[in-house]
Enzyme design. Structure first.
Site, PDB file in Angstrom:
ATOM      1  N   LYS A 115       0.880  -1.284  -0.100  1.00  0.00           N
ATOM      2  CA  LYS A 115      -0.004  -0.089   0.060  1.00  0.00           C
ATOM      3  C   LYS A 115       1.013   1.297  -0.146  1.00  0.00           C
ATOM      4  CE  LYS A 115      -4.126  -1.931   2.156  1.00  0.00           C
ATOM      5  NZ  LYS A 115      -5.206  -1.890   3.355  1.00  0.00           N
ATOM      6  N   LYS A 198      -8.495 -11.139  -8.297  1.00  0.00           N
ATOM      7  CA  LYS A 198      -9.661 -11.245  -7.457  1.00  0.00           C
ATOM      8  C   LYS A 198     -10.764 -10.146  -7.653  1.00  0.00           C
ATOM      9  CE  LYS A 198     -10.181 -11.564  -2.268  1.00  0.00           C
ATOM     10  NZ  LYS A 198      -9.456 -11.456  -1.138  1.00  0.00           N
ATOM     11  N   LYS A 201     -14.054  -4.201  -5.631  1.00  0.00           N
ATOM     12  CA  LYS A 201     -14.710  -2.989  -5.760  1.00  0.00           C
ATOM     13  C   LYS A 201     -13.941  -1.808  -6.440  1.00  0.00           C
ATOM     14  CE  LYS A 201     -14.664  -2.651  -0.727  1.00  0.00           C
ATOM     15  NZ  LYS A 201     -15.732  -2.716   0.338  1.00  0.00           N
TER      16      LYS A 201
END
Length: 335
Positions: A115, A198, A201
């Protein structure tokens, strides 16, 4: 048994979230309640502070997420459902545990590396230390088990390391070392456009996922346009090992129907996706339609949803109080 698990409050849950986590939560809730144990499910709004989200949006998605969980079957009468920020013990214990956690442990966390990327100097401090908050989330309730996927195992291992070091450093047996709860029924649901990615959203294309708010026509359209291959289905699920998109659709069908993937391919063996996709769409509509309808009704009365969160937080606060007090006493913070 006491199970504790949290979910992010970013809203817009999809089929992967439902089949990979929420459906398992509902099953756990019923099983554990029947055995006299506890399930605590929380909305991780404190964790969301590591992301730049407008305050009004954060508040709205917290209510939306709670309503979605309830629509999917989480029952506030059987499980403790609350948002994390309403229980100050999470943040208080997190600060205490930051005296125990070590920089080297956090530096090795895979999600921190992913991240933060190359912008580590510009990343939020919370992004670096949030695994300690995750540890506090479960340790404050003396969780015996924590549902984890492959990408969360490292966080649970860190929680156990922190608990063990705290117990050793302060010569106490305060914290339970939680065990992973890995449901064999929890499938990994992939994108409808790429069987090796995967379902997410965050994908810019809405056609890659089935949202829990999608109407029946849109669900059918997305499955109709899902990527597949020209070959018919075999009579063995193992034969789909190199056919990622086909394997994914069979996995979705099996999870929705509470069947094994092998039984699904045996039923449809020799048939092409022209026959399989409509059957899958019909099944998904039958399963997800009632959830969407319940969600719509719940969101028509957001105050009632908020009241459930408040009541759940009061129950959670009572369960956390003794552990927090014991941690304060062990560290000399209670005089």
């Amino acid at each position: 048994m006491r199970i504790v698990s949290g979910i992010q409050t970013t809203g817009n849950l999809h089929l992967g979230n439902y089949l990979g986590a929420i459906k398992q939560w509902v099953s756990m809730q019923d099983d554990v309640a029947a055995k006299g144990g506890d399930c605590l499910f929380f909305l991780a709004d404190l964790h969301s502070l590591t992301i730049a989200i407008p305050p009004a949006e954060r508040a709205a998605t917290t209510i939306e997420m709670a309503a979605t969980l309830m629509a999917a079957g989480i029952d506030p009468a059987k499980a403790v459902l609350f948002n994390q920020a309403r229980v100050p013990a999470h943040a208080e214990l997190c600060w205490i545990l930051q005296g125990t956690a070590r920089m080297g442990w956090l530096n090795r966390m895979t999600q921190w590396k992913d991240k933060a990327g190359k912008n580590r100097e510009g990343a939020s401090v919370g992004l670096f230390t949030y695994p300690v908050l995750q540890a506090a989330d479960v340790l404050v309730y003396q969780a015996t088990h924590v549902p984890v996927g492959e990408d969360q195992k490292q966080h649970l291992e860190l929680a156990r390391d922190i608990a063990e070091k705290f117990n050793t450093d302060f010569e106490t047996e305060l914290f339970t070392l939680p065990e992973p709860f890995i449901s064999k029924a929890a499938p990994r649901i992939m994108s409808l456009r790429d069987g090796n990615a995967k379902m997410s959203k965050s994908d810019p294309s809405d056609m890659t996922r089935i949202n829990l708010t999608d109407d029946d026509d849109l669900i059918a359209q997305k499955f109709r346009k899902a990527r597949t291959d020209p070959d018919p289905l075999p009579d063995s699920f193992d034969a789909l090992a190199e056919r990622a998109e086909a394997r994914n659709l069979v996995t979705i069908y099996a999870a929705l129907a509470d069947r094994t993937p092998q039984s699904v391919v045996e039923e449809f063996a020799g048939q092409g996706f022209g026959a399989f996709k409509p059957a899958l769409a019909d099944l998904a509509i039958a399963q997800l339609g009632p959830i969407r309808d319940r969600l719509t009704r719940l969101l028509d009365d957001k105050a009632a949803v908020a009241a459930h969160l408040k009541a759940g937080a009061e129950r959670a606060d009572a369960l956390a109080a003794s552990t927090l007090k014991a941690a304060q006493q062990a560290t000399g913070l209670q005089v």
